[in-house]
Design a protein around this motif. Structure first.
Motif, PDB file in Angstrom:
ATOM      1  N   ARG A 191      -6.759  14.356   6.251  1.00  0.00           N
ATOM      2  CA  ARG A 191      -6.246  13.818   4.993  1.00  0.00           C
ATOM      3  C   ARG A 191      -5.318  12.626   5.208  1.00  0.00           C
ATOM      4  N   PRO A 192      -4.257  12.721   6.024  1.00  0.00           N
ATOM      5  CA  PRO A 192      -3.418  11.525   6.220  1.00  0.00           C
ATOM      6  C   PRO A 192      -4.158  10.400   6.930  1.00  0.00           C
ATOM      7  N   ALA A 193      -5.094  10.735   7.817  1.00  0.00           N
ATOM      8  CA  ALA A 193      -5.842   9.695   8.524  1.00  0.00           C
ATOM      9  C   ALA A 193      -6.841   8.999   7.615  1.00  0.00           C
ATOM     10  N   SER A 194      -7.184   9.622   6.483  1.00  0.00           N
ATOM     11  CA  SER A 194      -8.188   9.044   5.591  1.00  0.00           C
ATOM     12  C   SER A 194      -7.608   8.000   4.636  1.00  0.00           C
ATOM     13  N   LEU A 195      -6.278   7.841   4.575  1.00  0.00           N
ATOM     14  CA  LEU A 195      -5.691   6.862   3.661  1.00  0.00           C
ATOM     15  C   LEU A 195      -6.125   5.429   3.997  1.00  0.00           C
ATOM     16  N   PRO A 196      -6.016   4.984   5.249  1.00  0.00           N
ATOM     17  CA  PRO A 196      -6.547   3.651   5.556  1.00  0.00           C
ATOM     18  C   PRO A 196      -8.050   3.554   5.301  1.00  0.00           C
ATOM     19  N   LEU A 197      -8.781   4.642   5.573  1.00  0.00           N
ATOM     20  CA  LEU A 197     -10.217   4.647   5.310  1.00  0.00           C
ATOM     21  C   LEU A 197     -10.489   4.474   3.821  1.00  0.00           C
ATOM     22  N   LEU A 198      -9.643   5.075   2.980  1.00  0.00           N
ATOM     23  CA  LEU A 198      -9.786   4.944   1.536  1.00  0.00           C
ATOM     24  C   LEU A 198      -9.628   3.489   1.109  1.00  0.00           C
ATOM     25  N   THR A 199      -8.643   2.813   1.689  1.00  0.00           N
ATOM     26  CA  THR A 199      -8.432   1.402   1.356  1.00  0.00           C
ATOM     27  C   THR A 199      -9.627   0.558   1.775  1.00  0.00           C
ATOM     28  N   ILE A 200     -10.061   0.713   3.017  1.00  0.00           N
ATOM     29  CA  ILE A 200     -11.165  -0.089   3.520  1.00  0.00           C
ATOM     30  C   ILE A 200     -12.455   0.221   2.769  1.00  0.00           C
TER      31      ILE A 200
ATOM     32  N   TYR B 175      -4.418   5.832  -4.073  1.00  0.00           N
ATOM     33  CA  TYR B 175      -3.357   5.963  -3.081  1.00  0.00           C
ATOM     34  C   TYR B 175      -2.188   6.769  -3.643  1.00  0.00           C
ATOM     35  N   VAL B 176      -1.802   6.432  -4.878  1.00  0.00           N
ATOM     36  CA  VAL B 176      -0.670   7.116  -5.518  1.00  0.00           C
ATOM     37  C   VAL B 176      -0.979   8.594  -5.703  1.00  0.00           C
ATOM     38  N   LEU B 177      -2.235   8.915  -6.052  1.00  0.00           N
ATOM     39  CA  LEU B 177      -2.605  10.300  -6.288  1.00  0.00           C
ATOM     40  C   LEU B 177      -2.703  11.091  -4.985  1.00  0.00           C
ATOM     41  N   VAL B 178      -3.176  10.443  -3.918  1.00  0.00           N
ATOM     42  CA  VAL B 178      -3.377  11.144  -2.658  1.00  0.00           C
ATOM     43  C   VAL B 178      -2.077  11.360  -1.910  1.00  0.00           C
ATOM     44  N   ASP B 179      -1.208  10.350  -1.904  1.00  0.00           N
ATOM     45  CA  ASP B 179       0.016  10.408  -1.104  1.00  0.00           C
ATOM     46  C   ASP B 179       1.240  10.412  -2.027  1.00  0.00           C
ATOM     47  N   PRO B 180       1.952  11.532  -2.181  1.00  0.00           N
ATOM     48  CA  PRO B 180       3.130  11.582  -3.053  1.00  0.00           C
ATOM     49  C   PRO B 180       4.223  10.605  -2.643  1.00  0.00           C
ATOM     50  N   ARG B 181       4.303  10.253  -1.360  1.00  0.00           N
ATOM     51  CA  ARG B 181       5.340   9.320  -0.906  1.00  0.00           C
ATOM     52  C   ARG B 181       5.162   7.961  -1.554  1.00  0.00           C
ATOM     53  N   ILE B 182       3.911   7.529  -1.703  1.00  0.00           N
ATOM     54  CA  ILE B 182       3.635   6.242  -2.347  1.00  0.00           C
ATOM     55  C   ILE B 182       3.991   6.308  -3.824  1.00  0.00           C
ATOM     56  N   ARG B 183       3.731   7.458  -4.452  1.00  0.00           N
ATOM     57  CA  ARG B 183       4.069   7.627  -5.868  1.00  0.00           C
ATOM     58  C   ARG B 183       5.570   7.529  -6.087  1.00  0.00           C
ATOM     59  N   ILE B 184       6.327   8.100  -5.156  1.00  0.00           N
ATOM     60  CA  ILE B 184       7.784   8.054  -5.289  1.00  0.00           C
ATOM     61  C   ILE B 184       8.302   6.626  -5.118  1.00  0.00           C
TER      62      ILE B 184
ATOM     63  N   GLU C 108     -21.664  -1.228   7.424  1.00  0.00           N
ATOM     64  CA  GLU C 108     -20.352  -0.724   7.023  1.00  0.00           C
ATOM     65  C   GLU C 108     -19.847   0.336   8.008  1.00  0.00           C
ATOM     66  N   PHE C 109     -20.746   1.092   8.597  1.00  0.00           N
ATOM     67  CA  PHE C 109     -20.372   2.125   9.555  1.00  0.00           C
ATOM     68  C   PHE C 109     -19.591   1.537  10.725  1.00  0.00           C
ATOM     69  N   GLY C 110     -19.965   0.366  11.192  1.00  0.00           N
ATOM     70  CA  GLY C 110     -19.285  -0.234  12.334  1.00  0.00           C
ATOM     71  C   GLY C 110     -17.797  -0.411  12.108  1.00  0.00           C
ATOM     72  N   ILE C 111     -17.426  -0.803  10.888  1.00  0.00           N
ATOM     73  CA  ILE C 111     -16.010  -1.001  10.560  1.00  0.00           C
ATOM     74  C   ILE C 111     -15.304   0.330  10.322  1.00  0.00           C
ATOM     75  N   LEU C 112     -15.923   1.188   9.531  1.00  0.00           N
ATOM     76  CA  LEU C 112     -15.273   2.429   9.118  1.00  0.00           C
ATOM     77  C   LEU C 112     -15.077   3.382  10.294  1.00  0.00           C
ATOM     78  N   GLN C 113     -16.044   3.448  11.210  1.00  0.00           N
ATOM     79  CA  GLN C 113     -15.940   4.396  12.311  1.00  0.00           C
ATOM     80  C   GLN C 113     -14.777   4.066  13.232  1.00  0.00           C
ATOM     81  N   ARG C 114     -14.606   2.790  13.549  1.00  0.00           N
ATOM     82  CA  ARG C 114     -13.499   2.394  14.423  1.00  0.00           C
ATOM     83  C   ARG C 114     -12.157   2.767  13.793  1.00  0.00           C
ATOM     84  N   LEU C 115     -12.048   2.528  12.493  1.00  0.00           N
ATOM     85  CA  LEU C 115     -10.790   2.797  11.801  1.00  0.00           C
ATOM     86  C   LEU C 115     -10.474   4.294  11.772  1.00  0.00           C
ATOM     87  N   LEU C 116     -11.434   5.115  11.370  1.00  0.00           N
ATOM     88  CA  LEU C 116     -11.182   6.556  11.255  1.00  0.00           C
ATOM     89  C   LEU C 116     -10.930   7.171  12.621  1.00  0.00           C
ATOM     90  N   ARG C 117     -11.673   6.762  13.615  1.00  0.00           N
ATOM     91  CA  ARG C 117     -11.488   7.312  14.950  1.00  0.00           C
ATOM     92  C   ARG C 117     -10.080   7.042  15.465  1.00  0.00           C
TER      93      ARG C 117
END
Length: 320
Positions: free
Chosen positions: A236-245, A307-316, A195-204
């Motif tokens: 924090r904003p960079a972790s949103l895609p990481l949260l999905t994956i 996602y809705v809780l982390v990013d208010p823009r998505i909630r709106i 799992e590290f192989g996928i997550l590291q590329r994305l977060l970096r």
């Protein structure tokens, strides 16, 4: 809030359709496989007439849709049936095996995320530097090596050569945390590296891109340190895609530990599924697949809510 509730209800309805589609396809594909559970129970010496009679007694000669409909009704009532091979409750077998798989998932994902955060943050501090090149090389190796190769290599290096951990077996937590971790760490390490192989590329990539945003430049102009920029403003904003994956990873890991558990003879859902398929135990296989499918869609729904809780823009946007 009403619009947001309708959006989540729609996602839940689609998730239910996914579960139905997955279980239908699984049972249909198992129907196409040669042999039957009756032949497994009776043995190789059984005559075709004896096999057909036992199939009739167990109801496996009835039309597929009729059997599936009855199974689905029982599933909605919390009844996964009884294994015709072992005579045990399918739910009971899953309850016994699930803690092992969940422990491997938690340990493996924790290791993968920790390694991802460390290497991702170090790489984003100096893109193209030594830490970035080392992290990229590590993730490339993790992506390139499949589980059936990584498992034996890790077992040889860590268990056989170094003698630090046992190769196979399992010790429940109830018999001591120390012994439990000795048996769990090696398969969990194998799961986490994949799992590290996928997550590291994305977060970096997301961290490097976020560090070039205008709001980061503004904060840098106010004298904010690079470490604070990375950990407080960019992560924090960079972790949103990481949260999905990560959510998708957890769902995939729930059904993807089959190879690892088979390699290390770990008595989790993977081993139970492998044994049930070999025995043509359609009832147990269907129960496990249903659990994995439900777990996958529930985790995806949880990711949408997070996602809705982390990013208010998505909630709106969801409420509009």
């Amino acid at each position: 809030m009403a619009a947001l509730a309708r959006s989540l209800a729609g996602k839940a309805a689609r998730a239910a359709l996914v579960v139905v589609a997955v279980t239908v396809l699984t049972q249909w594909l198992l129907e196409l496989a040669p042999g039957s559970v009756a032949s497994v129970i009776l043995g190789e010496a059984a005559t075709p007439e004896e096999v057909a009679r036992l199939d009739h007694e167990m109801g496996f000669d009835q039309p597929f849709l009729e059997r599936y409909g009855r199974w689905l009704v029982n599933l909605l009532q919390g009844d996964l049936g009884t294994s015709p091979v072992t005579g045990q409750s399918v739910l009971g077998q899953i309850v016994d095996a699930l803690p092992v798989t969940v422990e491997l998932m938690v340990l493996g994902l924790s290791f993968g995320l920790l390694l991802t955060l460390v290497t991702g943050v170090l790489a984003a501090r100096n893109p193209g530097g030594l830490a970035d090149r080392v992290g990229t090389a590590m993730s490339s190796i993790a992506l390139a090596v499949p589980a059936f190769v990584a498992g034996p290599v890790l077992a040889y290096l860590v268990a056989v050569r170094a003698g630090w951990l046992p190769v196979t077996g399992w010790s429940p937590i109830s018999e001591g945390l120390g012994d439990n971790l000795r048996y769990a760490l090696l398969p969990a390490l194998c799961v986490g590296l994949l799992e590290f192989g996928i997550l590291q590329r994305l977060l970096r990539a997301d961290l490097v891109a976020t560090m070039n945003e205008d709001f980061i430049d503004s904060a840098r102009g106010r004298g904010v340190s690079e470490s604070r920029l990375l950990l407080r403003h960019a992560l924090r904003p960079a972790s949103l895609p990481l949260l999905t994956i990560t959510g998708l990873t957890v769902g995939r890991m729930l059904g993807g530990t089959v190879v690892v558990e088979a390699l290390f003879r770990t008595p989790g859902l993977g081993m139970l599924l492998t044994t049930s398929i070999s025995n043509r135990d359609l009832v147990t296989v269907s129960g496990i697949v249903a659990l994995v499918a439900v777990g996958y869609v529930v985790i995806n729904l949880a990711v949408d809510v997070a996602y809705v809780l982390v990013d208010p823009r998505i909630r709106i946007r969801a409420a509009s």
